[in-house]
Design a protein around this motif. Structure first.
Motif, PDB file in Angstrom:
ATOM      1  N   ASP A  62      12.048  -5.183  -8.679  1.00  0.00           N
ATOM      2  CA  ASP A  62      12.607  -6.311  -7.948  1.00  0.00           C
ATOM      3  C   ASP A  62      11.854  -6.432  -6.637  1.00  0.00           C
ATOM      4  O   ASP A  62      11.631  -5.432  -5.950  1.00  0.00           O
ATOM      5  CB  ASP A  62      14.098  -6.101  -7.659  1.00  0.00           C
ATOM      6  N   MET A  63      11.483  -7.660  -6.276  1.00  0.00           N
ATOM      7  CA  MET A  63      10.729  -7.895  -5.046  1.00  0.00           C
ATOM      8  C   MET A  63      11.551  -8.751  -4.103  1.00  0.00           C
ATOM      9  O   MET A  63      12.171  -9.731  -4.520  1.00  0.00           O
ATOM     10  CB  MET A  63       9.416  -8.616  -5.354  1.00  0.00           C
ATOM     11  N   ALA A  64      11.511  -8.396  -2.821  1.00  0.00           N
ATOM     12  CA  ALA A  64      12.148  -9.207  -1.783  1.00  0.00           C
ATOM     13  C   ALA A  64      11.113  -9.429  -0.689  1.00  0.00           C
ATOM     14  O   ALA A  64      10.575  -8.474  -0.124  1.00  0.00           O
ATOM     15  CB  ALA A  64      13.370  -8.499  -1.223  1.00  0.00           C
ATOM     16  N   PHE A  65      10.823 -10.695  -0.411  1.00  0.00           N
ATOM     17  CA  PHE A  65       9.859 -11.039   0.625  1.00  0.00           C
ATOM     18  C   PHE A  65      10.599 -11.172   1.947  1.00  0.00           C
ATOM     19  O   PHE A  65      11.522 -11.977   2.079  1.00  0.00           O
ATOM     20  CB  PHE A  65       9.135 -12.335   0.265  1.00  0.00           C
ATOM     21  N   ASN A  66      10.204 -10.375   2.918  1.00  0.00           N
ATOM     22  CA  ASN A  66      10.859 -10.335   4.215  1.00  0.00           C
ATOM     23  C   ASN A  66      10.246 -11.362   5.171  1.00  0.00           C
ATOM     24  O   ASN A  66       9.109 -11.808   4.984  1.00  0.00           O
ATOM     25  CB  ASN A  66      10.754  -8.926   4.812  1.00  0.00           C
ATOM     26  N   ASP A  67      10.989 -11.717   6.208  1.00  0.00           N
ATOM     27  CA  ASP A  67      10.531 -12.695   7.192  1.00  0.00           C
ATOM     28  C   ASP A  67       9.263 -12.252   7.917  1.00  0.00           C
ATOM     29  O   ASP A  67       8.477 -13.093   8.354  1.00  0.00           O
ATOM     30  CB  ASP A  67      11.634 -12.975   8.219  1.00  0.00           C
ATOM     31  N   ASP A  68       9.061 -10.959   8.064  1.00  0.00           N
ATOM     32  CA  ASP A  68       7.885 -10.458   8.774  1.00  0.00           C
ATOM     33  C   ASP A  68       6.637 -10.391   7.888  1.00  0.00           C
ATOM     34  O   ASP A  68       5.589  -9.918   8.313  1.00  0.00           O
ATOM     35  CB  ASP A  68       8.170  -9.084   9.385  1.00  0.00           C
TER      36      ASP A  68
ATOM     37  N   ILE B 157      12.160   9.110  -4.843  1.00  0.00           N
ATOM     38  CA  ILE B 157      13.547   9.548  -4.709  1.00  0.00           C
ATOM     39  C   ILE B 157      14.462   8.376  -4.366  1.00  0.00           C
ATOM     40  O   ILE B 157      15.515   8.189  -4.969  1.00  0.00           O
ATOM     41  CB  ILE B 157      13.674  10.661  -3.651  1.00  0.00           C
ATOM     42  N   GLN B 158      14.049   7.559  -3.399  1.00  0.00           N
ATOM     43  CA  GLN B 158      14.903   6.449  -2.965  1.00  0.00           C
ATOM     44  C   GLN B 158      14.762   5.214  -3.856  1.00  0.00           C
ATOM     45  O   GLN B 158      15.592   4.320  -3.802  1.00  0.00           O
ATOM     46  CB  GLN B 158      14.632   6.107  -1.500  1.00  0.00           C
ATOM     47  N   ARG B 159      13.711   5.162  -4.664  1.00  0.00           N
ATOM     48  CA  ARG B 159      13.441   4.065  -5.598  1.00  0.00           C
ATOM     49  C   ARG B 159      13.239   2.719  -4.906  1.00  0.00           C
ATOM     50  O   ARG B 159      13.620   1.675  -5.416  1.00  0.00           O
ATOM     51  CB  ARG B 159      14.508   3.990  -6.681  1.00  0.00           C
ATOM     52  N   TRP B 160      12.645   2.739  -3.726  1.00  0.00           N
ATOM     53  CA  TRP B 160      12.233   1.521  -3.043  1.00  0.00           C
ATOM     54  C   TRP B 160      11.138   1.844  -2.040  1.00  0.00           C
ATOM     55  O   TRP B 160      10.988   2.981  -1.621  1.00  0.00           O
ATOM     56  CB  TRP B 160      13.388   0.800  -2.354  1.00  0.00           C
ATOM     57  N   VAL B 161      10.370   0.833  -1.700  1.00  0.00           N
ATOM     58  CA  VAL B 161       9.313   0.970  -0.708  1.00  0.00           C
ATOM     59  C   VAL B 161       9.062  -0.405  -0.087  1.00  0.00           C
ATOM     60  O   VAL B 161       9.251  -1.435  -0.740  1.00  0.00           O
ATOM     61  CB  VAL B 161       8.019   1.546  -1.339  1.00  0.00           C
ATOM     62  N   THR B 162       8.684  -0.412   1.173  1.00  0.00           N
ATOM     63  CA  THR B 162       8.313  -1.652   1.851  1.00  0.00           C
ATOM     64  C   THR B 162       6.809  -1.651   2.059  1.00  0.00           C
ATOM     65  O   THR B 162       6.251  -0.706   2.622  1.00  0.00           O
ATOM     66  CB  THR B 162       9.032  -1.784   3.210  1.00  0.00           C
ATOM     67  N   ILE B 163       6.172  -2.712   1.607  1.00  0.00           N
ATOM     68  CA  ILE B 163       4.725  -2.854   1.718  1.00  0.00           C
ATOM     69  C   ILE B 163       4.434  -3.872   2.816  1.00  0.00           C
ATOM     70  O   ILE B 163       4.906  -5.005   2.754  1.00  0.00           O
ATOM     71  CB  ILE B 163       4.118  -3.322   0.389  1.00  0.00           C
ATOM     72  N   HIS B 164       3.671  -3.444   3.794  1.00  0.00           N
ATOM     73  CA  HIS B 164       3.272  -4.331   4.885  1.00  0.00           C
ATOM     74  C   HIS B 164       1.853  -4.816   4.630  1.00  0.00           C
ATOM     75  O   HIS B 164       0.988  -4.033   4.252  1.00  0.00           O
ATOM     76  CB  HIS B 164       3.336  -3.601   6.224  1.00  0.00           C
TER      77      HIS B 164
ATOM     78  N   SER C 219      -0.261   4.205  -4.124  1.00  0.00           N
ATOM     79  CA  SER C 219       0.044   5.431  -3.398  1.00  0.00           C
ATOM     80  C   SER C 219       1.429   5.361  -2.762  1.00  0.00           C
ATOM     81  O   SER C 219       2.179   6.341  -2.777  1.00  0.00           O
ATOM     82  CB  SER C 219      -1.021   5.666  -2.323  1.00  0.00           C
ATOM     83  N   MET C 220       1.789   4.213  -2.213  1.00  0.00           N
ATOM     84  CA  MET C 220       3.102   4.045  -1.600  1.00  0.00           C
ATOM     85  C   MET C 220       4.210   4.152  -2.648  1.00  0.00           C
ATOM     86  O   MET C 220       5.228   4.792  -2.423  1.00  0.00           O
ATOM     87  CB  MET C 220       3.180   2.707  -0.871  1.00  0.00           C
ATOM     88  N   ILE C 221       4.013   3.522  -3.789  1.00  0.00           N
ATOM     89  CA  ILE C 221       5.011   3.553  -4.864  1.00  0.00           C
ATOM     90  C   ILE C 221       5.183   4.967  -5.402  1.00  0.00           C
ATOM     91  O   ILE C 221       6.294   5.402  -5.686  1.00  0.00           O
ATOM     92  CB  ILE C 221       4.626   2.583  -5.998  1.00  0.00           C
TER      93      ILE C 221
ATOM     94  N   VAL D  14       6.923  -6.890   1.979  1.00  0.00           N
ATOM     95  CA  VAL D  14       7.568  -7.037   0.676  1.00  0.00           C
ATOM     96  C   VAL D  14       8.288  -5.727   0.360  1.00  0.00           C
ATOM     97  O   VAL D  14       7.689  -4.651   0.430  1.00  0.00           O
ATOM     98  CB  VAL D  14       6.547  -7.348  -0.434  1.00  0.00           C
ATOM     99  N   LYS D  15       9.557  -5.829   0.010  1.00  0.00           N
ATOM    100  CA  LYS D  15      10.327  -4.644  -0.379  1.00  0.00           C
ATOM    101  C   LYS D  15      10.409  -4.612  -1.899  1.00  0.00           C
ATOM    102  O   LYS D  15      10.826  -5.584  -2.527  1.00  0.00           O
ATOM    103  CB  LYS D  15      11.726  -4.676   0.226  1.00  0.00           C
ATOM    104  N   LEU D  16       9.977  -3.493  -2.461  1.00  0.00           N
ATOM    105  CA  LEU D  16      10.038  -3.281  -3.904  1.00  0.00           C
ATOM    106  C   LEU D  16      11.164  -2.307  -4.202  1.00  0.00           C
ATOM    107  O   LEU D  16      11.312  -1.294  -3.533  1.00  0.00           O
ATOM    108  CB  LEU D  16       8.732  -2.684  -4.428  1.00  0.00           C
ATOM    109  N   ARG D  17      11.955  -2.630  -5.216  1.00  0.00           N
ATOM    110  CA  ARG D  17      12.997  -1.731  -5.711  1.00  0.00           C
ATOM    111  C   ARG D  17      12.809  -1.611  -7.214  1.00  0.00           C
ATOM    112  O   ARG D  17      12.400  -2.558  -7.869  1.00  0.00           O
ATOM    113  CB  ARG D  17      14.390  -2.300  -5.432  1.00  0.00           C
ATOM    114  N   TRP D  18      13.141  -0.445  -7.738  1.00  0.00           N
ATOM    115  CA  TRP D  18      13.030  -0.250  -9.188  1.00  0.00           C
ATOM    116  C   TRP D  18      14.133   0.661  -9.667  1.00  0.00           C
ATOM    117  O   TRP D  18      14.720   1.419  -8.905  1.00  0.00           O
ATOM    118  CB  TRP D  18      11.658   0.295  -9.568  1.00  0.00           C
ATOM    119  N   ASP D  19      14.412   0.536 -10.947  1.00  0.00           N
ATOM    120  CA  ASP D  19      15.427   1.356 -11.593  1.00  0.00           C
ATOM    121  C   ASP D  19      14.833   2.693 -11.985  1.00  0.00           C
ATOM    122  O   ASP D  19      13.635   2.784 -12.270  1.00  0.00           O
ATOM    123  CB  ASP D  19      15.966   0.653 -12.843  1.00  0.00           C
TER     124      ASP D  19
END
Length: 103
Positions: A64-70, A33-40, A24-26, A73-78
């Motif tokens: 692309d996944m980036a694991f944040n310190d908190d 529109i922004q082609r990214w989402v942060t999943i908590h 649902s978040m994706i 996870v931030k997901l980005r896609w083309d």
């Protein structure tokens, strides 16, 4: 009505709930529109479920996944064609929901 919805929610497995939330978040219009989402990660997300869904996302081409310190996870896609993007996300989580729980 509320009792039927509560019963249905209780029947969903943890991985189904997490997969549905992430999907649902994706698929949210702003995320598209922004082609990214942060999943908590929520307190209700079990270790096994979180690892399973994150593993499925990491294996998906174009994400692309980036694991944040908190712990988020931030997901980005083309950008892709609308049909391709929706089909990929739906197929990703269909696999997760079709697998039986290991217990």
């Amino acid at each position: 009505m509320a009792t039927a919805q509560k019963k249905k929610r209780e029947e969903m497995s943890g991985i189904e709930r997490l997969s549905l939330r992430v999907s649902s978040m994706i698929n949210h219009p702003v995320a598209q529109i922004q082609r990214w989402v942060t999943i908590h990660r929520l307190d209700t997300d079990g270790d096994r479920e979180w690892e399973e869904v994150m593993g499925l996302l990491s294996e998906t081409d174009g994400i692309d996944m980036a694991f944040n310190d908190d712990g988020s996870v931030k997901l980005r896609w083309d950008p892709q064609g609308e049909e391709e993007r929706v089909a990929e996300v739906e197929n990703l989580f269909e696999v997760a929901m079709d697998e039986p729980a290991p217990f």
